[in-house]
Write an enzyme that holds these catalytic residues in place. Structure first.
Site, PDB file in Angstrom:
ATOM      1  N   LYS A 126      24.270 -21.674   1.753  1.00 51.37           N
ATOM      2  CA  LYS A 126      24.983 -22.481   0.771  1.00 51.37           C
ATOM      3  C   LYS A 126      26.469 -22.118   0.801  1.00 51.37           C
ATOM      4  CE  LYS A 126      24.848 -23.274  -4.195  1.00 51.37           C
ATOM      5  NZ  LYS A 126      24.128 -22.976  -5.429  1.00 51.37           N
ATOM      6  N   GLY A 166      20.264 -21.666  -4.946  1.00 55.58           N
ATOM      7  CA  GLY A 166      19.657 -21.292  -3.669  1.00 55.58           C
ATOM      8  C   GLY A 166      18.139 -21.197  -3.736  1.00 55.58           C
ATOM      9  N   ARG A 167      17.622 -20.545  -4.760  1.00 55.37           N
ATOM     10  CA  ARG A 167      16.169 -20.316  -4.835  1.00 55.37           C
ATOM     11  C   ARG A 167      15.380 -21.556  -5.255  1.00 55.37           C
ATOM     12  NH1 ARG A 167      19.132 -17.241  -8.163  1.00 55.37           N
ATOM     13  NH2 ARG A 167      18.969 -17.497 -10.412  1.00 55.37           N
ATOM     14  N   HIS A 225      -9.563  -5.924  -1.002  1.00 51.45           N
ATOM     15  CA  HIS A 225      -9.822  -4.739  -0.186  1.00 51.45           C
ATOM     16  C   HIS A 225      -8.594  -3.859  -0.114  1.00 51.45           C
ATOM     17  CE1 HIS A 225     -13.753  -6.173   1.210  1.00 51.45           C
ATOM     18  NE2 HIS A 225     -13.206  -7.359   1.017  1.00 51.45           N
ATOM     19  N   LYS A 249      26.020  -5.749  -2.707  1.00 52.77           N
ATOM     20  CA  LYS A 249      26.729  -6.376  -1.576  1.00 52.77           C
ATOM     21  C   LYS A 249      28.112  -5.746  -1.423  1.00 52.77           C
ATOM     22  CE  LYS A 249      24.896 -11.080  -2.065  1.00 52.77           C
ATOM     23  NZ  LYS A 249      25.222 -12.452  -2.382  1.00 52.77           N
TER      24      LYS A 249
HETATM   25  O1  F6P Z   1      22.239 -12.674  -2.756  1.00 59.44           O
HETATM   26  C1  F6P Z   1      21.433 -13.584  -3.368  1.00 59.44           C
HETATM   27  C2  F6P Z   1      21.724 -14.959  -2.902  1.00 59.44           C
HETATM   28  O2  F6P Z   1      22.930 -15.383  -3.439  1.00 59.44           O
HETATM   29  C3  F6P Z   1      20.586 -15.896  -3.274  1.00 59.44           C
HETATM   30  O3  F6P Z   1      20.653 -16.353  -4.549  1.00 59.44           O
HETATM   31  C4  F6P Z   1      20.709 -16.925  -2.201  1.00 59.44           C
HETATM   32  O4  F6P Z   1      19.542 -17.675  -2.125  1.00 59.44           O
HETATM   33  C5  F6P Z   1      20.977 -16.062  -0.998  1.00 59.44           C
HETATM   34  O5  F6P Z   1      21.808 -15.038  -1.493  1.00 59.44           O
HETATM   35  C6  F6P Z   1      21.594 -16.733   0.180  1.00 59.44           C
HETATM   36  O6  F6P Z   1      22.836 -17.309  -0.092  1.00 59.44           O
HETATM   37  P1  F6P Z   1      23.484 -18.355   0.875  1.00 59.44           P
HETATM   38  O7  F6P Z   1      22.604 -19.541   0.979  1.00 59.44           O
HETATM   39  O8  F6P Z   1      24.816 -18.688   0.266  1.00 59.44           O
HETATM   40  O9  F6P Z   1      23.661 -17.707   2.224  1.00 59.44           O
END
Ligand code: F6P
Length: 525
Positions: free
Chosen positions: A209, A269-270, A386, A513
């Site tokens: 994104k 993103g999620r 299991h 990060k």
């Molecule tokens: O670090 C978390 C995050 O921002 C997620 O929310 C997202 O899905 C992922 O990193 C990847 O981000 P991008 O699509 O911008 O590479």
């Protein structure tokens, strides 16, 4: 403030729930079932191909009434319409939350910054459809004129987990293309993925994104270098496409504008697998099946928007989960799909749920004094039985479970499926009703273990009274998977609203990060 700021613990419903909890906390599921032989029917919902049984939770009719009052008193209804109509409910990032618009079957115009997004969505879907058809049919070719055989999705988090999970879940519907997913910045992972690939017939889909994510960009650069060991620079546009909001950086990477699929800030993103982030899904199963996935999600959206809370599946499952989390103090929830196809589903849900609701500051910016998002884990049954189910059955922790199963198997191997489903039903029954001292005693006696009865008895007793939901679906189709994912998405939303938190930001991932970047630069000196 767009969403209301209501501390749920100050509502009357919460106070009444606290009193009610003291009244029923010791009650056993065995007794609840004995008291009401219709319990299963009274606490279940049918919706299209779905049958949801929530009778094996420590709840009564009064619990549900009070939980629904909690939803009312925290103004859930209003929040739902605010979300669907595109209000800026992701306030900390100043964004609307409109992944639901991506799958809307009867779209009404929704304007963001003066632009009707339903039009942009349609254009992006048309572009996806055309591209996928060309790749699948072999009309679109690599730099030596050969059709593509392999697709590599390069992305992480929401740009990986959703597409990877769906491609794996729907492999029954897959065409000839081989799908691969590279996410971790572990170079060995990248090498293992590309080592047997032919650059002439491999298409790379870079999904980011932001197009700033360290892992994705490092992997994409390594893969581009590998590709250029065999191909010339001018071949890049044929083999690399991207899904992103960051057009400038994507073009700097060497990808042509026409090979960029759009993403938007109003899709988190999620929650993005419904957008062109789902390109690898659509390549794997064809656009028609991808559309089916969207339609299934749309049906769940409609149910969620229009059904009264006491019969609303995402709302009820959220409320029951709040009951466990905030009253029984359950720390975790286990997701147990009885289908190997859904083995990645719990991992996918970990990001969706924990990145959304792992918050400790409320919508007012104040520190929260009650529990919010729980720990999500799980994997496919029967393997789980299991491995770790011992702890769920006889351990000291109370762990609510979601059992997800299908009435039919896809290949129709009935003998296997009957055994699989017998385990599916057996697990939730064993958890709920257990095995009493008397039953164990009889068993031991019957097996001639008279001498050891006294010694063995305590180890063989199952207390039961462990809560679970059963989600039984006719078959694993793209449509039903779409509905299932949307169900959990709405569950996340409902919980966020009631817990008075912002579910759609994720500042908690930033510090790690930043520090990793500093440590990396320091190591370079
Ligand atoms: O670090 C978390 C995050 O921002 C997620 O929310 C997202 O899905 C992922 O990193 C990847 O981000 P991008 O699509 O911008 O590479």
């Amino acid at each position: 403030m767009i969403l209301k700021n209501i501390n749920p613990t100050t509502t009357n419903a919460w106070k009444e729930l606290s009193i009610h909890f003291e009244e029923i906390k010791e009650i056993h599921l065995r007794d609840l079932l004995n008291e009401n032989p219709n319990r299963k029917e009274d606490f279940s919902i049918e919706f299209k191909d779905f049958h949801i049984d929530y009778s094996k939770n420590r709840i009564t009719k009064k619990t549900i009434d009070l939980l629904v009052s909690l939803a009312d008193q925290t103004e859930l209804k209003n929040a739902i319409s605010q979300q669907f109509s595109g209000e800026i409910i992701n306030e900390t990032e100043n964004r609307a939350v409109l992944h639901t618009a991506l799958r809307n079957i009867n779209p009404q115009p929704i304007y963001i910054d003066g632009k009707d997004i339903t039009e942009v969505i349609q254009n992006s879907q048309n572009k996806m459809e055309k591209f996928c058809e060309e790749v699948i049919s072999g009309q679109r070719k690599g730099y030596t004129g050969k059709p593509f055989t392999d697709i590599v999705n390069i992305g992480i988090g929401g740009s990986d987990l959703g597409p990877n999970m769906v491609v794996d879940a729907l492999k029954f519907y897959k065409n000839h293309l081989n799908l691969h997913f590279v996410s971790n910045v572990d170079g060995d992972h990248v090498q293992e993925t590309i080592k047997n690939l032919n650059p002439e017939t491999t298409l790379f889909v870079i999904v980011s994104k932001t197009f700033t994510t360290q892992e994705t960009l490092t992997n994409a650069n390594t893969i581009r270098e590998w590709f250029l060991n065999s191909a010339y620079k001018e071949a890049i546009p044929k083999h690399f496409v991207a899904v992103s909001t960051n057009l400038k950086s994507v073009q700097e990477f060497g990808i042509e504008k026409e090979n960029i699929f759009p993403m938007w800030n109003w899709v988190g993103g999620r929650f993005s697998l419904w957008s062109s982030v789902g390109l690898s899904i659509s390549l794997a199963i064809g656009f028609k099946n991808f559309k089916e996935l969207l339609n299934g999600a749309s049906e769940m959206d409609e149910h969620f928007k229009t059904t009264p809370f006491e019969k609303n599946i995402p709302v009820l499952l959220s409320l029951i989960s709040i009951w466990h989390n905030n009253f029984f103090n359950c720390e975790t929830e286990v997701i147990l799909p009885y289908s190997q196809y859904l083995n990645l589903f719990p991992t996918y849900l970990q990001q969706a749920i924990m990145e959304s609701n792992g918050k400790s500051v409320d919508r007012n910016g104040d520190k929260i004094k009650y529990q919010t998002g729980g720990v999500i884990w799980g994997s496919a049954g029967t393997n789980s039985q299991h491995a770790y189910m011992q702890l769920v059955h006889q351990g000291t922790k109370l762990i609510p479970a979601d059992f997800i199963g299908f009435k039919e198997s896809l290949y129709g191997n009935n003998e296997h499926h009957e055994k699989l489903m017998a385990n599916f039903y057996a697990q939730s029954e064993a958890l709920a009703f257990g095995k009493s001292k008397e039953e164990v005693h009889l068993d031991l006696k019957f097996n001639g273990a008279l001498k050891t009865i006294e010694r063995l008895l305590p180890f063989k007793v199952f207390e039961g009274n462990k809560p679970s939901n059963t989600i039984l679906i006719n078959a694993l189709t793209p449509r039903n998977l779409g509905s299932l994912i949307a169900l959990y998405e709405h569950k996340i939303f409902v919980q966020g609203i009631i817990w008075n938190i912002f579910s759609y930001d994720q500042f908690g991932v930033e510090l790690g990060k930043e520090l990793a970047h500093k440590i990396f630069l320091k190591g370079k000196k």
